[in-house]
Design a protein around this motif. Structure first.
Motif, PDB file in Angstrom:
ATOM      1  N   ALA A  46      -2.142  -8.855 -11.228  1.00 42.44           N
ATOM      2  CA  ALA A  46      -2.909  -7.735 -10.679  1.00 42.44           C
ATOM      3  C   ALA A  46      -3.065  -7.861  -9.165  1.00 42.44           C
ATOM      4  O   ALA A  46      -2.926  -6.871  -8.425  1.00 42.44           O
ATOM      5  CB  ALA A  46      -4.280  -7.666 -11.349  1.00 42.44           C
ATOM      6  N   SER A  47      -3.329  -9.061  -8.676  1.00 46.63           N
ATOM      7  CA  SER A  47      -3.504  -9.243  -7.234  1.00 46.63           C
ATOM      8  C   SER A  47      -2.186  -9.052  -6.489  1.00 46.63           C
ATOM      9  O   SER A  47      -2.165  -8.475  -5.389  1.00 46.63           O
ATOM     10  CB  SER A  47      -4.091 -10.626  -6.942  1.00 46.63           C
ATOM     11  N   SER A  48      -1.067  -9.500  -7.066  1.00 40.61           N
ATOM     12  CA  SER A  48       0.230  -9.283  -6.423  1.00 40.61           C
ATOM     13  C   SER A  48       0.588  -7.800  -6.386  1.00 40.61           C
ATOM     14  O   SER A  48       1.123  -7.297  -5.391  1.00 40.61           O
ATOM     15  CB  SER A  48       1.317 -10.068  -7.157  1.00 40.61           C
ATOM     16  N   LEU A  49       0.291  -7.085  -7.484  1.00 43.60           N
ATOM     17  CA  LEU A  49       0.540  -5.639  -7.501  1.00 43.60           C
ATOM     18  C   LEU A  49      -0.310  -4.925  -6.467  1.00 43.60           C
ATOM     19  O   LEU A  49       0.134  -3.947  -5.849  1.00 43.60           O
ATOM     20  CB  LEU A  49       0.264  -5.079  -8.899  1.00 43.60           C
ATOM     21  N   LEU A  50      -1.528  -5.409  -6.259  1.00 35.12           N
ATOM     22  CA  LEU A  50      -2.391  -4.808  -5.237  1.00 35.12           C
ATOM     23  C   LEU A  50      -1.799  -4.993  -3.849  1.00 35.12           C
ATOM     24  O   LEU A  50      -1.799  -4.052  -3.030  1.00 35.12           O
ATOM     25  CB  LEU A  50      -3.790  -5.436  -5.313  1.00 35.12           C
ATOM     26  N   VAL A  51      -1.265  -6.182  -3.562  1.00 38.38           N
ATOM     27  CA  VAL A  51      -0.635  -6.427  -2.259  1.00 38.38           C
ATOM     28  C   VAL A  51       0.579  -5.517  -2.077  1.00 38.38           C
ATOM     29  O   VAL A  51       0.788  -4.930  -1.009  1.00 38.38           O
ATOM     30  CB  VAL A  51      -0.239  -7.907  -2.131  1.00 38.38           C
ATOM     31  N   LEU A  82       2.997 -12.140   2.153  1.00 38.15           N
ATOM     32  CA  LEU A  82       1.693 -11.925   1.533  1.00 38.15           C
ATOM     33  C   LEU A  82       1.794 -11.973   0.008  1.00 38.15           C
ATOM     34  O   LEU A  82       0.924 -12.539  -0.666  1.00 38.15           O
ATOM     35  CB  LEU A  82       1.117 -10.576   1.974  1.00 38.15           C
ATOM     36  N   THR A  83       2.861 -11.396  -0.539  1.00 38.40           N
ATOM     37  CA  THR A  83       3.043 -11.411  -1.990  1.00 38.40           C
ATOM     38  C   THR A  83       3.272 -12.830  -2.497  1.00 38.40           C
ATOM     39  O   THR A  83       2.667 -13.260  -3.487  1.00 38.40           O
ATOM     40  CB  THR A  83       4.224 -10.514  -2.389  1.00 38.40           C
ATOM     41  N   VAL A  84       4.162 -13.560  -1.809  1.00 41.86           N
ATOM     42  CA  VAL A  84       4.407 -14.952  -2.207  1.00 41.86           C
ATOM     43  C   VAL A  84       3.151 -15.792  -2.006  1.00 41.86           C
ATOM     44  O   VAL A  84       2.797 -16.626  -2.849  1.00 41.86           O
ATOM     45  CB  VAL A  84       5.583 -15.528  -1.393  1.00 41.86           C
ATOM     46  N   GLY A  85       2.469 -15.563  -0.886  1.00 41.37           N
ATOM     47  CA  GLY A  85       1.252 -16.308  -0.608  1.00 41.37           C
ATOM     48  C   GLY A  85       0.167 -16.080  -1.641  1.00 41.37           C
ATOM     49  O   GLY A  85      -0.588 -17.001  -1.967  1.00 41.37           O
ATOM     50  N   MET A  86       0.094 -14.856  -2.180  1.00 43.63           N
ATOM     51  CA  MET A  86      -0.895 -14.588  -3.223  1.00 43.63           C
ATOM     52  C   MET A  86      -0.614 -15.417  -4.473  1.00 43.63           C
ATOM     53  O   MET A  86      -1.528 -15.990  -5.084  1.00 43.63           O
ATOM     54  CB  MET A  86      -0.899 -13.103  -3.566  1.00 43.63           C
ATOM     55  N   GLY A  87       0.666 -15.509  -4.851  1.00 42.44           N
ATOM     56  CA  GLY A  87       1.013 -16.324  -6.012  1.00 42.44           C
ATOM     57  C   GLY A  87       0.702 -17.792  -5.797  1.00 42.44           C
ATOM     58  O   GLY A  87       0.137 -18.463  -6.677  1.00 42.44           O
ATOM     59  N   ALA A 119       1.094  -2.612  -3.510  1.00 42.51           N
ATOM     60  CA  ALA A 119       0.627  -1.231  -3.343  1.00 42.51           C
ATOM     61  C   ALA A 119       0.156  -0.978  -1.915  1.00 42.51           C
ATOM     62  O   ALA A 119       0.439   0.073  -1.326  1.00 42.51           O
ATOM     63  CB  ALA A 119      -0.503  -0.944  -4.333  1.00 42.51           C
ATOM     64  N   ILE A 120      -0.549  -1.940  -1.325  1.00 47.07           N
ATOM     65  CA  ILE A 120      -0.974  -1.806   0.068  1.00 47.07           C
ATOM     66  C   ILE A 120       0.244  -1.752   0.986  1.00 47.07           C
ATOM     67  O   ILE A 120       0.283  -0.986   1.954  1.00 47.07           O
ATOM     68  CB  ILE A 120      -1.906  -2.967   0.452  1.00 47.07           C
ATOM     69  N   GLY A 121       1.265  -2.563   0.649  1.00 45.16           N
ATOM     70  CA  GLY A 121       2.494  -2.534   1.444  1.00 45.16           C
ATOM     71  C   GLY A 121       3.167  -1.174   1.425  1.00 45.16           C
ATOM     72  O   GLY A 121       3.686  -0.709   2.450  1.00 45.16           O
ATOM     73  N   LYS A 122       3.178  -0.508   0.274  1.00 44.67           N
ATOM     74  CA  LYS A 122       3.769   0.827   0.190  1.00 44.67           C
ATOM     75  C   LYS A 122       2.978   1.847   0.996  1.00 44.67           C
ATOM     76  O   LYS A 122       3.548   2.780   1.568  1.00 44.67           O
ATOM     77  CB  LYS A 122       3.860   1.260  -1.267  1.00 44.67           C
ATOM     78  N   LEU A 123       1.662   1.672   1.049  1.00 49.96           N
ATOM     79  CA  LEU A 123       0.844   2.578   1.852  1.00 49.96           C
ATOM     80  C   LEU A 123       1.072   2.352   3.340  1.00 49.96           C
ATOM     81  O   LEU A 123       1.135   3.307   4.127  1.00 49.96           O
ATOM     82  CB  LEU A 123      -0.630   2.388   1.509  1.00 49.96           C
ATOM     83  N   VAL A 124       1.212   1.108   3.727  1.00 52.66           N
ATOM     84  CA  VAL A 124       1.383   0.779   5.138  1.00 52.66           C
ATOM     85  C   VAL A 124       2.784   1.103   5.620  1.00 52.66           C
ATOM     86  O   VAL A 124       2.985   1.470   6.785  1.00 52.66           O
ATOM     87  CB  VAL A 124       1.068  -0.716   5.366  1.00 52.66           C
ATOM     88  N   MET A 125       3.773   0.980   4.709  1.00 57.54           N
ATOM     89  CA  MET A 125       5.176   1.243   5.076  1.00 57.54           C
ATOM     90  C   MET A 125       5.706   2.421   4.293  1.00 57.54           C
ATOM     91  O   MET A 125       6.489   2.250   3.340  1.00 57.54           O
ATOM     92  CB  MET A 125       6.014  -0.007   4.801  1.00 57.54           C
ATOM     93  N   PRO A 126       5.306   3.647   4.623  1.00 60.34           N
ATOM     94  CA  PRO A 126       5.799   4.815   3.855  1.00 60.34           C
ATOM     95  C   PRO A 126       7.299   5.018   3.974  1.00 60.34           C
ATOM     96  O   PRO A 126       7.901   5.638   3.106  1.00 60.34           O
ATOM     97  CB  PRO A 126       5.027   5.988   4.485  1.00 60.34           C
ATOM     98  N   TRP A 127       7.915   4.484   5.056  1.00 60.84           N
ATOM     99  CA  TRP A 127       9.359   4.643   5.208  1.00 60.84           C
ATOM    100  C   TRP A 127      10.152   3.808   4.195  1.00 60.84           C
ATOM    101  O   TRP A 127      11.332   4.016   4.024  1.00 60.84           O
ATOM    102  CB  TRP A 127       9.767   4.240   6.625  1.00 60.84           C
ATOM    103  N   GLY A 128       9.470   2.866   3.513  1.00 59.66           N
ATOM    104  CA  GLY A 128      10.162   2.040   2.546  1.00 59.66           C
ATOM    105  C   GLY A 128      10.161   2.629   1.146  1.00 59.66           C
ATOM    106  O   GLY A 128      10.769   2.059   0.233  1.00 59.66           O
ATOM    107  N   ARG A 129       9.496   3.758   0.940  1.00 57.48           N
ATOM    108  CA  ARG A 129       9.441   4.362  -0.392  1.00 57.48           C
ATOM    109  C   ARG A 129      10.761   5.043  -0.703  1.00 57.48           C
ATOM    110  O   ARG A 129      11.420   5.597   0.153  1.00 57.48           O
ATOM    111  CB  ARG A 129       8.318   5.398  -0.474  1.00 57.48           C
ATOM    112  N   THR A 130      11.132   5.020  -1.975  1.00 56.79           N
ATOM    113  CA  THR A 130      12.354   5.713  -2.418  1.00 56.79           C
ATOM    114  C   THR A 130      12.003   7.110  -2.851  1.00 56.79           C
ATOM    115  O   THR A 130      10.919   7.360  -3.334  1.00 56.79           O
ATOM    116  CB  THR A 130      12.999   4.943  -3.582  1.00 56.79           C
TER     117      THR A 130
END
Length: 276
Positions: A258-263, A206-211, A265-276
């Motif tokens: 901005a759009s890549s950062l939004l994607v 999704l991030t690459v696709g946004m770019g 940020a959504i990824g961090k919300l959806v995958m809380p186990w990936g947060r440090t």
């Protein structure tokens, strides 16, 4: 009676703890700020002294000229309309690509027959650049707006599809067998095993696709569009307005970031186990 100093000490301790926990982020922010400032300083001096050293800076606008163009454009409703239309096209094209690419990648990764049927066609179409699709899109769709959204969709669709497929291929088969031994049906295996395990790769796609969506959109707007930030940039080139060219390029970069950062940020919300 003197006021106790405990709250002040407590606040300073909390601030020190926050700095310690976010040390890497603060360091990255400082380095990024310094890097941008050095870039602006170099840009200023290269344009001020019209440096010619393999690359010619004789006609490149200075940062001050671009800033003056920005101040003028931000009060122009046409410039804001260009930005709004480009953002709408990105939203439509990218959303369609995500809604189709992610489920299709999951199904192709799970069922061999579907993969063998669709993958060859996708691999033939994937290398075709977005700019080559412009004439075909104009013939396929009745309006320029629909053709531009279609090109934006194509640009983001293939990175999303390929990364989803890659994520499915890396799912540990032991987890799948364990779910089957516990009596999980196919739908539950998709929901509880394949989809969560593939999410990191899906959001990478999704991030690459946004770019790539922004690259495709700008190419389409420059060739067949009448509005949009890509059209604004190309029109500035046609009218020899150098400051507006740089303004359009910077606007594209900021919107893409901005759009890549939004994607992400959504990824961090959806995958809380990936947060440090």
């Amino acid at each position: 009676m003197p006021t106790p100093a405990l709250p002040a000490r407590s606040a300073s301790a909390m601030a020190a703890r926050w700095i310690k926990l976010n040390k890497e982020r603060i360091r990255a922010l400082l380095l990024g700020t310094i890097s941008l400032l050095l870039f602006l300083v170099a840009w200023h001096f290269l344009t001020k002294y019209r440096v010619v050293f393999f690359v010619r800076f004789t006609n490149v606008p200075s940062p001050l000229a671009v800033h003056a163009s920005f101040v003028k454009a931000i009060h122009d409703p046409h410039f804001l309309m260009h930005i709004a239309l480009s953002c709408r096209r990105i939203f439509l094209g990218f959303s369609l690509a995500a809604l189709i690419g992610v489920p299709l990648g999951l199904v192709m990764g799970r069922f061999k027959l579907v993969h063998e049927t669709i993958f060859p066609v996708a691999e033939v179409l994937r290398p075709i650049p977005a700019i080559a699709w412009v004439p075909m899109a104009i013939m396929l769709w009745p309006t320029n707006e629909q053709s531009i959204v279609f090109i934006t969709f194509l640009g983001s669709f293939f990175p999303i599809l390929v990364n989803t497929l890659h994520g499915m291929s890396l799912v540990d088969p032991v987890l799948v067998r364990a779910a089957q031994c516990l009596g999980a049906q196919e739908r539950a295996i998709f929901r509880e095993v394949y989809f969560p395990a593939s999410l990191p790769h899906i959001f990478t796609g999704l991030t690459v696709g946004m770019g790539v969506a922004w690259v495709s959109l700008i190419a389409a707007e420059m060739i067949s569009g009448q509005y949009g930030i890509g059209y604004f940039t190309w029109e500035a080139y046609s009218l020899v307005q150098y400051a507006d060219i740089a303004l359009g390029m910077i606007t594209i970069g900021v919107l893409g970031l901005a759009s890549s950062l939004l994607v992400r940020a959504i990824g961090k919300l959806v995958m809380p186990w990936g947060r440090t």
